[in-house]
Scaffold this motif. Sequence first.
Motif, PDB file in Angstrom:
ATOM      1  N   TRP A 113       0.829  -1.204   0.000  1.00  0.00           N
ATOM      2  CA  TRP A 113       0.000   0.000   0.000  1.00  0.00           C
ATOM      3  C   TRP A 113       0.861   1.251   0.000  1.00  0.00           C
ATOM      4  CZ3 TRP A 113      -2.526   2.078   4.948  1.00  0.00           C
ATOM      5  CH2 TRP A 113      -3.555   2.962   4.665  1.00  0.00           C
ATOM      6  N   ASN A 114       1.902   1.222   0.780  1.00  0.00           N
ATOM      7  CA  ASN A 114       2.951   2.242   0.867  1.00  0.00           C
ATOM      8  C   ASN A 114       2.466   3.638   1.256  1.00  0.00           C
ATOM      9  OD1 ASN A 114       5.646   2.796   0.981  1.00  0.00           O
ATOM     10  ND2 ASN A 114       5.932   3.009  -1.212  1.00  0.00           N
ATOM     11  N   ARG A 115       1.555   3.712   2.173  1.00  0.00           N
ATOM     12  CA  ARG A 115       1.138   5.010   2.715  1.00  0.00           C
ATOM     13  C   ARG A 115       2.190   5.449   3.731  1.00  0.00           C
ATOM     14  NH1 ARG A 115      -1.252   5.592  -1.215  1.00  0.00           N
ATOM     15  NH2 ARG A 115      -3.483   5.542  -1.469  1.00  0.00           N
ATOM     16  N   VAL A 116       2.833   6.575   3.431  1.00  0.00           N
ATOM     17  CA  VAL A 116       4.000   7.014   4.199  1.00  0.00           C
ATOM     18  C   VAL A 116       3.662   7.258   5.665  1.00  0.00           C
ATOM     19  CG1 VAL A 116       5.747   8.819   4.418  1.00  0.00           C
ATOM     20  CG2 VAL A 116       5.156   7.922   2.161  1.00  0.00           C
ATOM     21  N   MET A 117       2.567   7.903   5.962  1.00  0.00           N
ATOM     22  CA  MET A 117       2.261   8.202   7.372  1.00  0.00           C
ATOM     23  C   MET A 117       1.944   6.936   8.161  1.00  0.00           C
ATOM     24  SD  MET A 117       3.075  11.214   7.934  1.00  0.00           S
ATOM     25  CE  MET A 117       2.565  11.267   9.637  1.00  0.00           C
ATOM     26  N   VAL A 118       1.339   5.950   7.531  1.00  0.00           N
ATOM     27  CA  VAL A 118       1.085   4.677   8.212  1.00  0.00           C
ATOM     28  C   VAL A 118       2.409   3.963   8.458  1.00  0.00           C
ATOM     29  CG1 VAL A 118      -0.081   2.433   8.055  1.00  0.00           C
ATOM     30  CG2 VAL A 118      -1.225   4.505   7.205  1.00  0.00           C
ATOM     31  N   ARG A 119       3.262   3.953   7.426  1.00  0.00           N
ATOM     32  CA  ARG A 119       4.593   3.369   7.589  1.00  0.00           C
ATOM     33  C   ARG A 119       5.351   4.063   8.710  1.00  0.00           C
ATOM     34  NH1 ARG A 119       7.338   4.423   2.273  1.00  0.00           N
ATOM     35  NH2 ARG A 119       9.135   4.467   3.654  1.00  0.00           N
ATOM     36  N   PHE A 120       5.298   5.393   8.725  1.00  0.00           N
ATOM     37  CA  PHE A 120       6.017   6.147   9.755  1.00  0.00           C
ATOM     38  C   PHE A 120       5.503   5.796  11.146  1.00  0.00           C
ATOM     39  CE2 PHE A 120       6.209   9.776  12.638  1.00  0.00           C
ATOM     40  CZ  PHE A 120       7.585   9.852  12.794  1.00  0.00           C
ATOM     41  N   LEU A 121       4.195   5.700  11.306  1.00  0.00           N
ATOM     42  CA  LEU A 121       3.623   5.352  12.612  1.00  0.00           C
ATOM     43  C   LEU A 121       4.118   3.974  13.065  1.00  0.00           C
ATOM     44  CD1 LEU A 121       1.720   5.908  14.992  1.00  0.00           C
ATOM     45  CD2 LEU A 121      -0.114   4.892  13.614  1.00  0.00           C
ATOM     46  N   LEU A 122       4.082   3.006  12.167  1.00  0.00           N
ATOM     47  CA  LEU A 122       4.553   1.665  12.514  1.00  0.00           C
ATOM     48  C   LEU A 122       6.046   1.672  12.829  1.00  0.00           C
ATOM     49  CD1 LEU A 122       2.540  -0.306   9.837  1.00  0.00           C
ATOM     50  CD2 LEU A 122       2.160  -0.346  12.318  1.00  0.00           C
ATOM     51  N   PHE A 123       6.815   2.420  12.042  1.00  0.00           N
ATOM     52  CA  PHE A 123       8.254   2.531  12.291  1.00  0.00           C
ATOM     53  C   PHE A 123       8.508   3.193  13.648  1.00  0.00           C
ATOM     54  CE2 PHE A 123      12.180   5.017  12.090  1.00  0.00           C
ATOM     55  CZ  PHE A 123      13.101   3.995  11.902  1.00  0.00           C
ATOM     56  N   ALA A 124       7.783   4.270  13.934  1.00  0.00           N
ATOM     57  CA  ALA A 124       7.977   4.983  15.202  1.00  0.00           C
ATOM     58  C   ALA A 124       7.631   4.087  16.389  1.00  0.00           C
ATOM     59  CB  ALA A 124       7.138   6.260  15.223  1.00  0.00           C
ATOM     60  N   LEU A 125       6.524   3.367  16.299  1.00  0.00           N
ATOM     61  CA  LEU A 125       6.141   2.467  17.394  1.00  0.00           C
ATOM     62  C   LEU A 125       7.167   1.349  17.567  1.00  0.00           C
ATOM     63  CD1 LEU A 125       2.283   2.240  16.784  1.00  0.00           C
ATOM     64  CD2 LEU A 125       3.459   3.433  18.661  1.00  0.00           C
ATOM     65  N   SER A 126       7.644   0.800  16.460  1.00  0.00           N
ATOM     66  CA  SER A 126       8.664  -0.249  16.568  1.00  0.00           C
ATOM     67  C   SER A 126       9.953   0.326  17.159  1.00  0.00           C
ATOM     68  CB  SER A 126       8.922  -0.921  15.221  1.00  0.00           C
ATOM     69  OG  SER A 126       9.614  -0.076  14.333  1.00  0.00           O
ATOM     70  N   SER A 127      10.283   1.550  16.807  1.00  0.00           N
ATOM     71  CA  SER A 127      11.475   2.195  17.357  1.00  0.00           C
ATOM     72  C   SER A 127      11.357   2.384  18.861  1.00  0.00           C
ATOM     73  CB  SER A 127      11.723   3.539  16.667  1.00  0.00           C
ATOM     74  OG  SER A 127      12.032   3.339  15.306  1.00  0.00           O
ATOM     75  N   LEU A 128      10.161   2.708  19.341  1.00  0.00           N
ATOM     76  CA  LEU A 128       9.955   2.826  20.789  1.00  0.00           C
ATOM     77  C   LEU A 128      10.193   1.487  21.477  1.00  0.00           C
ATOM     78  CD1 LEU A 128       6.831   5.184  20.917  1.00  0.00           C
ATOM     79  CD2 LEU A 128       9.211   5.756  21.504  1.00  0.00           C
ATOM     80  N   CYS A 129       9.735   0.400  20.857  1.00  0.00           N
ATOM     81  CA  CYS A 129      10.009  -0.936  21.403  1.00  0.00           C
ATOM     82  C   CYS A 129      11.510  -1.186  21.460  1.00  0.00           C
ATOM     83  CB  CYS A 129       9.350  -2.017  20.539  1.00  0.00           C
ATOM     84  SG  CYS A 129       7.559  -2.057  20.593  1.00  0.00           S
ATOM     85  N   LEU A 130      12.211  -0.849  20.395  1.00  0.00           N
ATOM     86  CA  LEU A 130      13.653  -1.063  20.347  1.00  0.00           C
ATOM     87  C   LEU A 130      14.374  -0.203  21.383  1.00  0.00           C
ATOM     88  CD1 LEU A 130      16.029  -2.506  19.103  1.00  0.00           C
ATOM     89  CD2 LEU A 130      15.971  -0.855  17.213  1.00  0.00           C
ATOM     90  N   MET A 131      13.899   1.014  21.568  1.00  0.00           N
ATOM     91  CA  MET A 131      14.489   1.881  22.597  1.00  0.00           C
ATOM     92  C   MET A 131      14.282   1.288  23.985  1.00  0.00           C
ATOM     93  SD  MET A 131      13.436   5.666  21.307  1.00  0.00           S
ATOM     94  CE  MET A 131      13.570   6.069  19.578  1.00  0.00           C
ATOM     95  N   ALA A 132      13.093   0.735  24.244  1.00  0.00           N
ATOM     96  CA  ALA A 132      12.822   0.123  25.547  1.00  0.00           C
ATOM     97  C   ALA A 132      13.733  -1.075  25.782  1.00  0.00           C
ATOM     98  CB  ALA A 132      11.354  -0.290  25.640  1.00  0.00           C
ATOM     99  N   LEU A 133      13.884  -1.907  24.773  1.00  0.00           N
ATOM    100  CA  LEU A 133      14.777  -3.064  24.910  1.00  0.00           C
ATOM    101  C   LEU A 133      16.218  -2.617  25.159  1.00  0.00           C
ATOM    102  CD1 LEU A 133      13.383  -5.357  22.079  1.00  0.00           C
ATOM    103  CD2 LEU A 133      13.185  -5.735  24.553  1.00  0.00           C
TER     104      LEU A 133
END
Length: 143
Positions: A113-133
Amino acid sequence: MIQADILQPLAVLAGWTMIMWIWMYVTRIPAMGKAGIDSKNLVGGTGKNLEEVLPGEVQWIAHNYNHLHEAPTVFYAVALALAISGQGDGLNAQIAWGYVLLRIAHSLVQALWNRVMVRFLLFALSSLCLMALTLHLVLGQFH
Protein backbone atom coordinates in the motif's frame (compact mmCIF):
# COMPACT_ATOMS: atom_id res chain seq x y z
CA MET A 1 22.68 -23.66 25.45
CA ILE A 2 20.91 -20.39 26.15
CA GLN A 3 17.15 -20.65 26.46
CA ALA A 4 15.40 -17.30 26.33
CA ASP A 5 11.96 -16.44 25.02
CA ILE A 6 13.37 -13.40 23.21
CA LEU A 7 15.07 -15.71 20.71
CA GLN A 8 11.67 -16.66 19.26
CA PRO A 9 10.79 -13.18 17.93
CA LEU A 10 14.41 -12.82 16.80
CA ALA A 11 14.05 -16.02 14.74
CA VAL A 12 10.71 -14.87 13.32
CA LEU A 13 12.15 -11.53 12.17
CA ALA A 14 15.12 -13.28 10.55
CA GLY A 15 12.67 -15.62 8.80
CA TRP A 16 10.50 -12.69 7.73
CA THR A 17 13.53 -11.01 6.21
CA MET A 18 14.12 -14.12 4.09
CA ILE A 19 10.46 -14.10 3.02
CA MET A 20 10.89 -10.48 1.89
CA TRP A 21 14.04 -11.51 -0.02
CA ILE A 22 12.08 -14.19 -1.87
CA TRP A 23 9.16 -11.80 -2.51
CA MET A 24 11.60 -9.20 -3.84
CA TYR A 25 13.12 -11.53 -6.42
CA VAL A 26 9.84 -13.22 -7.36
CA THR A 27 8.54 -9.77 -8.36
CA ARG A 28 11.75 -8.05 -9.47
CA ILE A 29 13.08 -10.61 -11.96
CA PRO A 30 9.87 -10.77 -14.03
CA ALA A 31 9.61 -6.95 -13.88
CA MET A 32 13.15 -6.65 -15.19
CA GLY A 33 12.21 -8.92 -18.09
CA LYS A 34 9.12 -6.85 -18.86
CA ALA A 35 11.27 -3.70 -18.77
CA GLY A 36 13.57 -5.21 -21.37
CA ILE A 37 16.56 -5.57 -19.07
CA ASP A 38 18.87 -8.34 -20.26
CA SER A 39 19.99 -9.66 -16.88
CA LYS A 40 22.23 -12.30 -18.48
CA ASN A 41 24.46 -9.61 -19.96
CA LEU A 42 24.00 -6.99 -17.25
CA VAL A 43 27.30 -5.85 -15.74
CA GLY A 44 27.57 -3.71 -12.63
CA GLY A 45 24.87 -1.46 -11.30
CA THR A 46 22.84 -1.40 -8.12
CA GLY A 47 19.20 -1.43 -7.15
CA LYS A 48 19.22 2.36 -7.58
CA ASN A 49 19.70 1.84 -11.31
CA LEU A 50 16.29 0.17 -11.38
CA GLU A 51 14.41 3.04 -9.70
CA GLU A 52 13.34 4.72 -12.94
CA VAL A 53 12.92 1.46 -14.85
CA LEU A 54 10.81 -0.81 -12.66
CA PRO A 55 7.30 -0.08 -11.36
CA GLY A 56 7.09 1.50 -7.92
CA GLU A 57 5.14 -1.47 -6.55
CA VAL A 58 8.10 -3.73 -7.36
CA GLN A 59 10.60 -1.31 -5.86
CA TRP A 60 8.58 -0.93 -2.64
CA ILE A 61 9.33 -4.55 -1.81
CA ALA A 62 13.05 -4.06 -2.48
CA HIS A 63 13.07 -0.91 -0.37
CA ASN A 64 11.50 -2.79 2.51
CA TYR A 65 14.02 -5.61 2.22
CA ASN A 66 16.74 -2.97 2.59
CA HIS A 67 14.92 -1.47 5.59
CA LEU A 68 15.02 -4.87 7.28
CA HIS A 69 18.81 -4.53 7.33
CA GLU A 70 18.83 -1.18 9.10
CA ALA A 71 17.23 -0.78 12.56
CA PRO A 72 16.56 -4.52 12.91
CA THR A 73 20.30 -5.13 13.05
CA VAL A 74 20.29 -3.24 16.35
CA PHE A 75 17.35 -5.41 17.46
CA TYR A 76 19.31 -8.59 16.74
CA ALA A 77 22.29 -7.38 18.77
CA VAL A 78 20.17 -6.17 21.69
CA ALA A 79 17.99 -9.29 21.73
CA LEU A 80 21.05 -11.56 21.71
CA ALA A 81 22.70 -9.53 24.47
CA LEU A 82 19.50 -9.70 26.55
CA ALA A 83 19.33 -13.46 26.03
CA ILE A 84 22.99 -13.98 26.95
CA SER A 85 22.69 -11.81 30.06
CA GLY A 86 19.61 -13.64 31.31
CA GLN A 87 17.20 -10.78 30.56
CA GLY A 88 15.52 -12.35 27.53
CA ASP A 89 12.26 -13.49 29.12
CA GLY A 90 9.13 -11.85 30.48
CA LEU A 91 8.60 -8.21 29.60
CA ASN A 92 11.60 -8.04 27.28
CA ALA A 93 10.33 -10.99 25.25
CA GLN A 94 6.89 -9.35 25.03
CA ILE A 95 8.41 -6.06 23.86
CA ALA A 96 10.48 -8.00 21.31
CA TRP A 97 7.31 -9.61 19.95
CA GLY A 98 5.77 -6.15 19.69
CA TYR A 99 8.82 -4.98 17.75
CA VAL A 100 8.69 -7.91 15.34
CA LEU A 101 4.94 -7.68 14.74
CA LEU A 102 5.24 -3.94 14.08
CA ARG A 103 8.12 -4.55 11.63
CA ILE A 104 6.11 -7.21 9.80
CA ALA A 105 3.14 -4.82 9.62
CA HIS A 106 5.53 -2.12 8.35
CA SER A 107 6.74 -4.50 5.63
CA LEU A 108 3.23 -5.35 4.52
CA VAL A 109 2.15 -1.71 4.44
CA GLN A 110 5.23 -0.68 2.48
CA ALA A 111 5.06 -3.59 0.02
CA LEU A 112 1.33 -3.50 -0.63
CA TRP A 113 0.00 0.00 0.00
CA ASN A 114 2.95 2.24 0.87
CA ARG A 115 1.14 5.01 2.71
CA VAL A 116 4.00 7.01 4.20
CA MET A 117 2.26 8.20 7.37
CA VAL A 118 1.09 4.68 8.21
CA ARG A 119 4.59 3.37 7.59
CA PHE A 120 6.02 6.15 9.76
CA LEU A 121 3.62 5.35 12.61
CA LEU A 122 4.55 1.66 12.51
CA PHE A 123 8.25 2.53 12.29
CA ALA A 124 7.98 4.98 15.20
CA LEU A 125 6.14 2.47 17.39
CA SER A 126 8.66 -0.25 16.57
CA SER A 127 11.47 2.20 17.36
CA LEU A 128 9.96 2.83 20.79
CA CYS A 129 10.01 -0.94 21.40
CA LEU A 130 13.65 -1.06 20.35
CA MET A 131 14.49 1.88 22.60
CA ALA A 132 12.82 0.12 25.55
CA LEU A 133 14.78 -3.06 24.91
CA THR A 134 18.00 -1.09 24.61
CA LEU A 135 17.27 0.78 27.85
CA HIS A 136 16.62 -2.52 29.64
CA LEU A 137 19.91 -3.87 28.33
CA VAL A 138 21.84 -0.79 29.46
CA LEU A 139 20.18 -0.77 32.87
CA GLY A 140 20.84 -4.49 33.30
CA GLN A 141 24.50 -4.12 32.42
CA PHE A 142 25.16 -1.12 34.66
CA HIS A 143 22.87 -1.93 37.59
